[in-house]
Enzyme design. Structure first.
Site, PDB file in Angstrom:
ATOM      1  CB  SER A 143      73.624 111.274 109.005  1.00  0.00           C
ATOM      2  OG  SER A 143      72.504 110.460 109.259  1.00  0.00           O
ATOM      3  CE1 TYR A 159      75.206 103.358 106.001  1.00  0.00           C
ATOM      4  CE2 TYR A 159      72.959 103.813 105.298  1.00  0.00           C
ATOM      5  CZ  TYR A 159      74.310 104.146 105.307  1.00  0.00           C
ATOM      6  OH  TYR A 159      74.744 105.261 104.637  1.00  0.00           O
ATOM      7  CE  LYS A 163      75.620 106.402 107.839  1.00  0.00           C
ATOM      8  NZ  LYS A 163      76.938 107.040 108.042  1.00  0.00           N
TER       9      LYS A 163
HETATM   10  N1  LIG Z   1      76.963 106.897  98.703  1.00  0.00           N
HETATM   11  C1  LIG Z   1      75.764 107.299  99.115  1.00  0.00           C
HETATM   12  O1  LIG Z   1      74.802 107.388  98.335  1.00  0.00           O
HETATM   13  C2  LIG Z   1      75.536 107.677 100.552  1.00  0.00           C
HETATM   14  C3  LIG Z   1      74.254 108.087 100.924  1.00  0.00           C
HETATM   15  C4  LIG Z   1      74.022 108.462 102.235  1.00  0.00           C
HETATM   16  C5  LIG Z   1      75.061 108.427 103.141  1.00  0.00           C
HETATM   17  N2  LIG Z   1      76.302 108.025 102.758  1.00  0.00           N
HETATM   18  C6  LIG Z   1      77.367 108.054 103.772  1.00  0.00           C
HETATM   19  O2  LIG Z   1      78.499 108.734 103.254  1.00  0.00           O
HETATM   20  C7  LIG Z   1      79.687 108.204 103.837  1.00  0.00           C
HETATM   21  C8  LIG Z   1      80.650 107.785 102.744  1.00  0.00           C
HETATM   22  O3  LIG Z   1      80.011 106.835 101.915  1.00  0.00           O
HETATM   23  P1  LIG Z   1      80.595 106.350 100.508  1.00  0.00           P
HETATM   24  O4  LIG Z   1      79.416 106.117  99.652  1.00  0.00           O
HETATM   25  O5  LIG Z   1      81.696 107.237 100.057  1.00  0.00           O
HETATM   26  O6  LIG Z   1      81.153 104.907 100.953  1.00  0.00           O
HETATM   27  P2  LIG Z   1      82.304 103.987 100.371  1.00  0.00           P
HETATM   28  O7  LIG Z   1      82.527 104.249  98.933  1.00  0.00           O
HETATM   29  O8  LIG Z   1      81.969 102.601 100.801  1.00  0.00           O
HETATM   30  O9  LIG Z   1      83.583 104.489 101.190  1.00  0.00           O
HETATM   31  C9  LIG Z   1      83.655 104.208 102.567  1.00  0.00           C
HETATM   32  C10 LIG Z   1      84.976 104.708 103.116  1.00  0.00           C
HETATM   33  O10 LIG Z   1      85.075 104.284 104.485  1.00  0.00           O
HETATM   34  C11 LIG Z   1      86.277 103.551 104.694  1.00  0.00           C
HETATM   35  N3  LIG Z   1      86.066 102.515 105.688  1.00  0.00           N
HETATM   36  C12 LIG Z   1      85.157 101.515 105.655  1.00  0.00           C
HETATM   37  N4  LIG Z   1      85.320 100.719 106.720  1.00  0.00           N
HETATM   38  C13 LIG Z   1      86.353 101.237 107.448  1.00  0.00           C
HETATM   39  C14 LIG Z   1      87.008 100.842 108.638  1.00  0.00           C
HETATM   40  N5  LIG Z   1      86.660  99.745 109.316  1.00  0.00           N
HETATM   41  N6  LIG Z   1      88.031 101.604 109.095  1.00  0.00           N
HETATM   42  C15 LIG Z   1      88.430 102.706 108.405  1.00  0.00           C
HETATM   43  N7  LIG Z   1      87.850 103.114 107.269  1.00  0.00           N
HETATM   44  C16 LIG Z   1      86.828 102.380 106.792  1.00  0.00           C
HETATM   45  C17 LIG Z   1      86.604 102.991 103.295  1.00  0.00           C
HETATM   46  O11 LIG Z   1      87.990 102.772 103.124  1.00  0.00           O
HETATM   47  P3  LIG Z   1      88.748 101.370 103.292  1.00  0.00           P
HETATM   48  O12 LIG Z   1      87.896 100.316 102.700  1.00  0.00           O
HETATM   49  O13 LIG Z   1      90.026 101.635 102.579  1.00  0.00           O
HETATM   50  O14 LIG Z   1      88.937 101.232 104.772  1.00  0.00           O
HETATM   51  C18 LIG Z   1      86.174 104.139 102.388  1.00  0.00           C
HETATM   52  O15 LIG Z   1      87.197 105.107 102.342  1.00  0.00           O
HETATM   53  C19 LIG Z   1      79.223 107.073 104.739  1.00  0.00           C
HETATM   54  O16 LIG Z   1      79.068 107.557 106.060  1.00  0.00           O
HETATM   55  C20 LIG Z   1      77.872 106.699 104.169  1.00  0.00           C
HETATM   56  O17 LIG Z   1      77.045 106.081 105.131  1.00  0.00           O
HETATM   57  C21 LIG Z   1      76.563 107.632 101.489  1.00  0.00           C
END
Ligand SMILES: NC(=O)c1ccc[n+]([C@@H]2O[C@H](COP(=O)([O-])OP(=O)(O)OC[C@H]3O[C@@H](n4cnc5c(N)ncnc54)[C@H](OP(=O)(O)O)[C@@H]3O)[C@@H](O)[C@H]2O)c1
Length: 256
Positions: A143, A159, A163
């Site tokens: 989340s 978004y 969540k």
């Molecule tokens: N970064 C933060 O500060 C933060 C904070 C709170 C929550 N989150 C949560 O943590 C999780 C990971 O975030 P992140 O920051 O690592 O994001 P990210 O860098 O954008 O990575 C997202 C991942 O999801 C995959 N993805 C996106 N669309 C997809 C689709 N249609 N089908 C299959 N795979 C898909 C992407 O791979 P491809 O593009 O290769 O498909 C990538 O591996 C998410 O749920 C995000 O909401 C992140």
């Protein structure tokens, strides 16, 4: 000492980069075999190679959670490893971003629900019979702090909605699973230095409003981001014993 997840088999979506890739690597170090899922073949192959560095089994499956059938994906993942014990629904999208109004693309809105909520739920549902039969399973849905503080991400309405929805889905499922040996928990991973963060701080304020780029640029500039490895470790260390129906947050530690 035997690694804590020796013999376990994990599925991680969104494992081609960022938090998902770090979780796949950490699960591998903890002794689990891992199926990594995302769309980008090259990135996914690199991530799978990184998991194998610790001696773990890693299988890369390309799938688009917006369009591919989640049940078919889940079945394929289980076939590859002879079953799945740990499900980490991590993949998510931010889009559509921007001021709420008629210019928000309804197709993008629905797709965000599909990727961030429906696909994770359907992957889990497809795997539940085998998790329940094994009387051991760990479902973790990723989340965000926005679920607790929706005003922190103005102009990211889809978004924020997704969540909140994934948390409701997870906690309701956890109540249903109580006593089965299968747990369902939410993980809020902290503010993590990934492509998603970069997307937030580089939005064009003329297009999406100034709130998101201003807020997330300030956070970045004052060193407020943690690494994906920090966030992943904080979850994986607790995954076996986290209880059920918890909203887990990244463990306190100074940002690194
Ligand atoms: N970064 C933060 O500060 C933060 C904070 C709170 C929550 N989150 C949560 O943590 C999780 C990971 O975030 P992140 O920051 O690592 O994001 P990210 O860098 O954008 O990575 C997202 C991942 O999801 C995959 N993805 C996106 N669309 C997809 C689709 N249609 N089908 C299959 N795979 C898909 C992407 O791979 P491809 O593009 O290769 O498909 C990538 O591996 C998410 O749920 C995000 O909401 C992140």
């Amino acid at each position: 000492m035997e690694p804590s997840l020796a013999g376990r088999r994990a599925l991680v979506t969104g494992a081609s980069r960022g938090i998902g890739r770090a979780m796949a690597e950490e699960l591998g170090r903890a002794g689990a075999a891992v199926v990594l899922v995302a769309r980008s073949r090259a990135d996914l192959d690199q991530a799978a190679d990184a998991v194998r560095q610790s001696g773990a089994t890693a299988v890369a499956i390309t799938a688009d959670l917006a369009t591919d059938d989640p049940a078919t994906l889940a079945a394929r993942a289980a076939d590859e490893l002879g079953g799945i014990d740990i499900v980490i629904n991590n993949a998510a999208v931010l889009q559509p971003l921007g001021r709420s109004g008629p210019e928000i693309d309804p197709v993008a809105w629905r797709q965000s629900l599909e990727i961030n909520v429906t696909a994770p739920a359907m992957i889990t549902f497809a795997l539940l019979p085998q998790l329940l039969a094994a009387r051991w399973g760990r479902i973790v849905n990723i989340s965000s702090g926005v679920a607790a503080n929706p005003g922190a991400m103005i102009n990211a309405n889809a978004y924020a909605a997704t969540k909140a929805a994934i948390e409701g889905h997870t906690l309701n499922l956890a109540a249903e699973l109580e006593g089965t040996g299968v747990t369902a928990n939410v993980y809020r991973p902290g503010t993590v230095d990934t492509e998603m963060q970069q997307t937030l701080r580089t939005q064009d304020p003329d297009k999406t409003g100034a709130f998101l780029p201003d807020r997330f640029r300030r956070l970045y500039e004052r060193g407020g981001l943690i690494t994906p490895e920090h966030s992943a470790r904080s979850l994986v260390q607790r995954i076996a014993d986290a209880g059920n129906g918890q909203i887990l947050s990244v463990a306190d530690a100074s940002p690194q």
